[in-house]
Write a protein that holds these residues in place. Structure first.
Motif, PDB file in Angstrom:
ATOM      1  N   ILE A 223       0.832  -1.205   0.000  1.00  0.00           N
ATOM      2  CA  ILE A 223       0.000   0.000   0.000  1.00  0.00           C
ATOM      3  C   ILE A 223       0.866   1.254   0.000  1.00  0.00           C
ATOM      4  CG2 ILE A 223      -1.617   1.355   1.395  1.00  0.00           C
ATOM      5  CD1 ILE A 223      -2.828  -1.280   2.334  1.00  0.00           C
ATOM      6  N   LEU A 224       1.987   1.221   0.746  1.00  0.00           N
ATOM      7  CA  LEU A 224       2.869   2.386   0.859  1.00  0.00           C
ATOM      8  C   LEU A 224       4.255   2.076   0.296  1.00  0.00           C
ATOM      9  CD1 LEU A 224       1.910   3.574   4.474  1.00  0.00           C
ATOM     10  CD2 LEU A 224       1.126   4.515   2.295  1.00  0.00           C
ATOM     11  N   ILE A 225       4.297   1.323  -0.789  1.00  0.00           N
ATOM     12  CA  ILE A 225       5.578   0.825  -1.301  1.00  0.00           C
ATOM     13  C   ILE A 225       6.513   1.944  -1.749  1.00  0.00           C
ATOM     14  CG2 ILE A 225       4.650   0.519  -3.632  1.00  0.00           C
ATOM     15  CD1 ILE A 225       7.307  -1.659  -1.847  1.00  0.00           C
ATOM     16  N   VAL A 226       5.988   3.004  -2.350  1.00  0.00           N
ATOM     17  CA  VAL A 226       6.861   4.065  -2.870  1.00  0.00           C
ATOM     18  C   VAL A 226       7.614   4.788  -1.753  1.00  0.00           C
ATOM     19  CG1 VAL A 226       6.972   6.233  -4.159  1.00  0.00           C
ATOM     20  CG2 VAL A 226       5.543   4.363  -4.992  1.00  0.00           C
ATOM     21  N   PRO A 227       6.938   5.343  -0.727  1.00  0.00           N
ATOM     22  CA  PRO A 227       7.700   5.990   0.347  1.00  0.00           C
ATOM     23  C   PRO A 227       8.568   5.028   1.139  1.00  0.00           C
ATOM     24  CG  PRO A 227       5.360   5.926   0.888  1.00  0.00           C
ATOM     25  CD  PRO A 227       5.482   5.530  -0.537  1.00  0.00           C
ATOM     26  N   ILE A 228       8.107   3.772   1.343  1.00  0.00           N
ATOM     27  CA  ILE A 228       8.912   2.801   2.094  1.00  0.00           C
ATOM     28  C   ILE A 228      10.189   2.469   1.340  1.00  0.00           C
ATOM     29  CG2 ILE A 228       8.999   0.399   2.881  1.00  0.00           C
ATOM     30  CD1 ILE A 228       6.053   0.611   3.586  1.00  0.00           C
ATOM     31  N   TYR A 229      10.070   2.145   0.055  1.00  0.00           N
ATOM     32  CA  TYR A 229      11.261   1.796  -0.723  1.00  0.00           C
ATOM     33  C   TYR A 229      12.189   2.993  -0.878  1.00  0.00           C
ATOM     34  CZ  TYR A 229      14.303   0.827  -4.628  1.00  0.00           C
ATOM     35  OH  TYR A 229      15.419   0.706  -5.424  1.00  0.00           O
ATOM     36  N   ASP A 230      11.614   4.154  -1.183  1.00  0.00           N
ATOM     37  CA  ASP A 230      12.444   5.333  -1.429  1.00  0.00           C
ATOM     38  C   ASP A 230      13.251   5.712  -0.193  1.00  0.00           C
ATOM     39  OD1 ASP A 230      13.267   7.685  -2.997  1.00  0.00           O
ATOM     40  OD2 ASP A 230      12.071   8.803  -1.559  1.00  0.00           O
ATOM     41  N   LEU A 294       5.655 -11.501   0.888  1.00  0.00           N
ATOM     42  CA  LEU A 294       6.701 -10.564   1.323  1.00  0.00           C
ATOM     43  C   LEU A 294       7.909 -10.599   0.391  1.00  0.00           C
ATOM     44  CD1 LEU A 294       6.961 -10.419   5.227  1.00  0.00           C
ATOM     45  CD2 LEU A 294       6.827  -8.519   3.630  1.00  0.00           C
ATOM     46  N   PRO A 295       8.472 -11.790   0.085  1.00  0.00           N
ATOM     47  CA  PRO A 295       9.592 -11.814  -0.879  1.00  0.00           C
ATOM     48  C   PRO A 295       9.201 -11.287  -2.251  1.00  0.00           C
ATOM     49  CG  PRO A 295       9.472 -13.884   0.327  1.00  0.00           C
ATOM     50  CD  PRO A 295       8.224 -13.125   0.660  1.00  0.00           C
ATOM     51  N   VAL A 296       7.966 -11.566  -2.686  1.00  0.00           N
ATOM     52  CA  VAL A 296       7.527 -11.101  -4.005  1.00  0.00           C
ATOM     53  C   VAL A 296       7.498  -9.579  -4.055  1.00  0.00           C
ATOM     54  CG1 VAL A 296       5.546 -10.972  -5.569  1.00  0.00           C
ATOM     55  CG2 VAL A 296       6.222 -13.166  -4.593  1.00  0.00           C
ATOM     56  N   VAL A 297       6.883  -8.956  -3.049  1.00  0.00           N
ATOM     57  CA  VAL A 297       6.750  -7.500  -3.023  1.00  0.00           C
ATOM     58  C   VAL A 297       8.118  -6.833  -2.888  1.00  0.00           C
ATOM     59  CG1 VAL A 297       5.864  -5.547  -1.689  1.00  0.00           C
ATOM     60  CG2 VAL A 297       4.389  -7.507  -2.145  1.00  0.00           C
ATOM     61  N   ILE A 298       8.935  -7.312  -1.945  1.00  0.00           N
ATOM     62  CA  ILE A 298      10.232  -6.675  -1.686  1.00  0.00           C
ATOM     63  C   ILE A 298      11.188  -6.868  -2.857  1.00  0.00           C
ATOM     64  CG2 ILE A 298      12.281  -6.733  -0.204  1.00  0.00           C
ATOM     65  CD1 ILE A 298      10.406  -7.417   2.126  1.00  0.00           C
ATOM     66  N   LEU A 299      11.280  -8.082  -3.382  1.00  0.00           N
ATOM     67  CA  LEU A 299      12.203  -8.339  -4.494  1.00  0.00           C
ATOM     68  C   LEU A 299      11.778  -7.585  -5.753  1.00  0.00           C
ATOM     69  CD1 LEU A 299      12.952 -12.169  -4.121  1.00  0.00           C
ATOM     70  CD2 LEU A 299      14.515 -10.246  -3.707  1.00  0.00           C
ATOM     71  N   THR A 300      10.487  -7.499  -6.001  1.00  0.00           N
ATOM     72  CA  THR A 300       9.999  -6.739  -7.164  1.00  0.00           C
ATOM     73  C   THR A 300      10.385  -5.270  -7.041  1.00  0.00           C
ATOM     74  OG1 THR A 300       8.120  -8.247  -7.394  1.00  0.00           O
ATOM     75  CG2 THR A 300       7.988  -6.142  -8.535  1.00  0.00           C
ATOM     76  N   ALA A 301      10.221  -4.705  -5.842  1.00  0.00           N
ATOM     77  CA  ALA A 301      10.585  -3.302  -5.622  1.00  0.00           C
ATOM     78  C   ALA A 301      12.090  -3.095  -5.801  1.00  0.00           C
ATOM     79  CB  ALA A 301      10.159  -2.864  -4.217  1.00  0.00           C
ATOM     80  N   VAL A 302      12.910  -4.013  -5.292  1.00  0.00           N
ATOM     81  CA  VAL A 302      14.367  -3.886  -5.408  1.00  0.00           C
ATOM     82  C   VAL A 302      14.803  -4.000  -6.863  1.00  0.00           C
ATOM     83  CG1 VAL A 302      16.570  -4.980  -4.838  1.00  0.00           C
ATOM     84  CG2 VAL A 302      14.838  -4.673  -3.062  1.00  0.00           C
ATOM     85  N   ILE A 303      14.220  -4.947  -7.593  1.00  0.00           N
ATOM     86  CA  ILE A 303      14.570  -5.124  -9.014  1.00  0.00           C
ATOM     87  C   ILE A 303      14.214  -3.879  -9.816  1.00  0.00           C
ATOM     88  CG2 ILE A 303      13.993  -6.403 -11.109  1.00  0.00           C
ATOM     89  CD1 ILE A 303      13.690  -8.898  -9.312  1.00  0.00           C
ATOM     90  N   PHE A 304      13.016  -3.336  -9.581  1.00  0.00           N
ATOM     91  CA  PHE A 304      12.621  -2.100 -10.258  1.00  0.00           C
ATOM     92  C   PHE A 304      13.578  -0.962  -9.921  1.00  0.00           C
ATOM     93  CE2 PHE A 304       7.787  -2.820 -11.092  1.00  0.00           C
ATOM     94  CZ  PHE A 304       8.133  -3.703 -12.102  1.00  0.00           C
TER      95      PHE A 304
END
Length: 356
Positions: A223-230, A294-304
Motif C-alpha cells: 500500500i505504501l511501497i513508494v515511500p517505504i522503498y524510497d 513478502l519476498p515477491v513484493v520486496i524483491l519486485t521493488a528492489v529489481i525495479f
C-alpha cells in the motif's frame, strides 16, 4: 512562500502551507458526516491527527528542530496506539510469531507509525506527487474499511480523499501552491495509522465480511511501497557513502526520474502506475501468506529500483556526452562578453563625435 534555490527544483516563489485547505476541509466533512458514535470511536485518532496538523503548520511558519517534530509525533502516536488501541499485535504467523508482549507491541507500533509518517513526508518533492500517491492507498483503505462495516475510518479516508483531490487542482504541474509540512506530515500520519489498523484488523478477521488478504504485512507494505522503498534506499545509500542517513540530498526516486528528462507530471504518473501495479499484485496473491508475498513484493521493488538506477546512469552519461565541453562554454561566454563590450565602446565613440 517557498523560495527557490538550494535543493529546491522549482523556479519562482510558490505559496506553501496549502495543507491548511484540505486538512480543514477534512475536519469539516468529519463534523458533517460523523455520528456521535463515530466521533466517540475516533476521538483520540482525530485529536492526534489535529496535533500533527498543528506541528506541520508551526514548522512551516517557524522551522522546528528535528527533535521537536519527533517529540510531537511520539505524543500523537502514543495517543493512537495506547488510547485507541490501534497497534500491531504480532507478526500474524510470519516466522512462527503470532502474539507479542504488550510493551513490544506498543514500541513496534509507535516506531512503525513514526517511520511511515516521515517516509511519506520525504517524498513531497515534486508538483502533485505526495497528493497523488496518497489518493490510491486512501481509496483502497476507505473501500476496505467500508466492506468491513468500519464506517468511521472509511468516512475519514474518503473525506481526506475529497480534500486532496480539490488541492491537486492547484498543485498539479505547474503547481500554484505547495502543501508544505502542514499537509505532508498530516497525510503521512493518517496513512500510517490507517495502514497499521488495516494490517491488524485484516489479520485478525475471520473473512466473513469484506476481503481478507492472507498476507497482511506484505499488503501493508504494498500500500505504501513508494515511500517505504524510497526512504530505505536513500538511507542505505547515504550510510554506505559514510554520510548521515538524515543528510539532505537529491537521491530520491523522483530526482532520478527527473534526471532522465521526465517532467513533474510524468514522474508522478509513473510512480502512480507503479503503486497501482503493486496493489494489483496483492489482489492477485490475496490467498498467499506473507511467506510468499513478502519476498515477491520486496524483491519486485528492489529489481525495479536497480533497473531504474542503471537506466538513469546510462541516460545521464548520454546527456553529458551530447553537451558541449565546459571550456567551450566558457570560451563562447568570453567571446560574447567581448563582443558586447566592443559594441558599447563604438556607441560611446559615436556619442563623443556627435557632441563635438
Amino acid at each position: 512562500m517557498d523560495a527557490p534555490g538550494g535543493r529546491k527544483i522549482h523556479s519562482g516563489f510558490i505559496p506553501s502551507m496549502g495543507g491548511i485547505g484540505f486538512i480543514l476541509a477534512t475536519f469539516i466533512s468529519v463534523a458533517i458526516w460523523f455520528s456521535y458514535e463515530n466521533l466517540l470511536e475516533t476521538r483520540f485518532f482525530l485529536a492526534a491527527f489535529g496535533l500533527i496538523f498543528f506541528v506541520g503548520l508551526r514548522d512551516d511558519l517557524v522551522n522546528l528542530t528535528a527533535w521537536q517534530k519527533l517529540g510531537a509525533q511520539v505524543v500523537a502516536a502514543y495517543m493512537v496506539v495506547v488510547m485507541t488501541d490501534i497497534r500491531l499485535t504480532g507478526l500474524y504467523g510470519f516466522m512462527g510469531i503470532y502474539d507479542i508482549p504488550l510493551w513490544s507491541s506498543y514500541l513496534l507500533s509507535i516506531f512503525t507509525i513514526l517511520s511511515l509518517t516521515n517516509a511519506f513526508n520525504l517524498i513531497d518533492g515534486l508538483d502533485g506527487l505526495a497528493g497523488s500517491l496518497s489518493l490510491i492507498p486512501l481509496v483502497f483503505l476507505g473501500w476496505w474499511f467500508a466492506s468491513m462495516d468500519m464506517m468511521s475510518y472509511s468516512l475519514f479516508s474518503f473525506a481526506l480523499v475529497g480534500g486532496i483531490c480539490s488541492f491537486l487542482l492547484f498543485n498539479w504541474h505547474p503547481a500554484k501552491i505547495f502543501m508544505g509540512d502542514t499537509g505532508s506530515l498530516s497525510i503521512g500520519f493518517a496513512l500510517a495509522v490507517l495502514t497499521v489498523y488495516f494490517i491488524d484488523t485484516n489479520a485478525n478477521s475471520l473473512g466473513v465480511m469484506g476481503v481478507k488478504f492472507a498476507a497482511p504485512i506484505a499488503t501493508g507494505i504494498a500500500i505504501l511501497i513508494v515511500p517505504i522503498y524510497d526512504t530505505s534506499r536513500v538511507f542505505i545509500r547515504r550510510m554506505m557513502q559514510g554520510k548521515s542517513p538524515m543528510s539532505p540530498d537529491k537521491s530520491h526516486v523522483h530526482h532520478f526520474l527527473m534526471r532522465m528528462g521526465f517532467r513533474h507530471d510524468q514522474v508522478t504518473l509513473i510512480l502512480i502506475s507503479l503503486k497501482i501495479f503493486f496493489i494489483g499484485i496483492i489482489f492477485l496473491g490475496s490467498n498467499f501468506s506473507d511467506y510468499v508475498m513478502l519476498p515477491v513484493v520486496i524483491l519486485t521493488a528492489v529489481i525495479f529500483g536497480l533497473k531504474l538506477d542503471a537506466i538513469t546512469l546510462k541516460q545521464v552519461k548520454k546527456n553529458n556526452s551530447k553537451a558541449p565541453p565546459i571550456l567551450a562554454k566558457r570560451k563562447n561566454k568570453t567571446k560574447s562578453t567581448t563582443s558586447k563590450t566592443k559594441v558599447s565602446a563604438e556607441i560611446l565613440e559615436d556619442a563623443k563625435i556627435s557632441n563635438n
